[in-house]
Design an enzyme around this catalytic site. Structure first.
Site, mmCIF file in Angstrom:
data_model
loop_
_atom_site.group_PDB
_atom_site.id
_atom_site.type_symbol
_atom_site.label_atom_id
_atom_site.label_comp_id
_atom_site.label_asym_id
_atom_site.label_seq_id
_atom_site.Cartn_x
_atom_site.Cartn_y
_atom_site.Cartn_z
ATOM 1 N N ASP A 29 0.763 -1.004 -0.102
ATOM 2 C CA ASP A 29 -0.001 0.061 0.097
ATOM 3 C C ASP A 29 0.700 1.125 0.158
ATOM 4 O O ASP A 29 2.189 1.119 0.068
ATOM 5 C CB ASP A 29 -0.928 0.100 1.137
ATOM 6 C CG ASP A 29 -1.684 1.023 1.360
ATOM 7 O OD1 ASP A 29 -2.372 1.676 0.343
ATOM 8 O OD2 ASP A 29 -2.423 1.531 2.591
ATOM 9 N N ASP A 31 -0.110 4.876 1.307
ATOM 10 C CA ASP A 31 -0.461 5.870 2.635
ATOM 11 C C ASP A 31 -0.511 4.873 4.072
ATOM 12 O O ASP A 31 -1.266 4.090 3.927
ATOM 13 C CB ASP A 31 -1.693 6.645 2.366
ATOM 14 C CG ASP A 31 -1.666 7.525 1.081
ATOM 15 O OD1 ASP A 31 -1.264 8.779 1.371
ATOM 16 O OD2 ASP A 31 -2.302 7.128 0.001
ATOM 17 N N ASP A 205 -1.719 -0.737 5.956
ATOM 18 C CA ASP A 205 -2.153 -0.378 7.292
ATOM 19 C C ASP A 205 -3.644 -0.163 7.552
ATOM 20 O O ASP A 205 -4.162 -0.046 8.630
ATOM 21 C CB ASP A 205 -1.748 0.985 7.349
ATOM 22 C CG ASP A 205 -2.291 2.052 6.627
ATOM 23 O OD1 ASP A 205 -2.193 1.938 5.376
ATOM 24 O OD2 ASP A 205 -2.733 3.041 7.136
#
Length: 261
Positions: A29, A31, A205
């Site tokens: 990922d 961000d 996250d």
């Protein structure tokens, strides 16, 4: 689901066949994983050292590295300086293969209506920000946490009225064209060269990464959660973006045993 263990324990778990660089297909990922989360999405920009590192990781894995993000492919390229060719954007609604072939779901016609409604709602609070991704529209409320309940209520009503899929993230609600998820994107990459036959590891996250964690686990690999522990499909964890980058440096420059320590 269970709470994940620190990634540093992976090499010591006798029941876990942790893949080394010669067997790993790595999915990342952006961000909260490769870059700290900013209050405004466009505040995230290129970082030369990180992007050079990603190129080194991709070479170490013989091209088996991909980005799977909620951002558009164009925005991922802006942030990562085209260091990774294989990218899935807008949570899987658009995808570019390792060979550079790009494909995209057709935009849902109700996105125009949803964008108009979100913009009208956001006009009353300067802390709210609407992001148009062509295949989806997102309303960010990180700078207006008090509006969270109203934002979620509006998104629920718009989703029900338009048929758009609702996607909840970290201080963001997104209305998206129904279609592939991040998990579907991982599965699609794993069916293609150079990923086919490798063990997938997805690092992310957010709640939006859970489909991808599950896809990695079900394909015989691992999910790695970034941030504090929670109930998740991920089996391992890194505490922060800095820990992710440190792990990637080890992965790029050391042998198979050292990379998992």
């Amino acid at each position: 689901m269970k709470r994940p263990v620190p990634i540093s324990e992976a090499a010591r778990e006798r029941d876990a066949d942790w893949p080394g660089p010669d067997r790993m297909a790595l999915f990342l990922d952006v961000d909260g994983t490769l870059a700290p989360i900013e209050t405004r999405p466009h505040a995230v920009g290129p970082v030369s050292e990180r992007n050079v590192l990603l190129g080194e990781v991709a070479r170490r894995l013989h091209g088996r590295a991909a980005i799977v993000s909620g951002r558009t492919i164009a925005d991922v390229d802006r942030i990562l300086d085209h260091s990774i060719t294989a990218v899935a954007g807008v949570h899987g609604l658009e995808r570019r293969t390792a060979l550079g072939r790009q494909m995209s779901s057709p935009a849902h016609p109700a996105l125009v209506e949803a964008k108009r409604a979100l913009q009208a709602f956001a006009a009353a609070d300067s802390g709210l920000e609407v992001e148009d991704k062509a295949l989806s529209v997102a309303l960010h409320f990180r700078r207006a946490p008090g509006a969270a309940e109203a934002v979620r209520d509006l998104a629920g009503r718009l989703s029900a009225a338009t048929g758009l899929s609702r996607q909840d993230g970290d201080c963001v609600i997104e209305l998206r064209t129904p279609g592939p998820s991040k998990g579907d994107a991982v599965a699609a990459f794993m069916a293609e060269p150079p990923f086919a036959g490798a063990a997938p590891v997805f690092v992310g996250d957010d709640l939006t990464d859970e489909d991808a964690f599950r896809a990695a686990v079900e394909a015989g690999g691992f999910g790695v959660l970034v941030g504090p522990p929670r109930d998740t499909w991920a089996t391992h964890r890194l505490a922060s973006v800095d820990e992710v980058l440190a792990w990637l440096r080890r992965l790029a420059r050391r042998d198979e045993t050292e990379a998992a320590e």
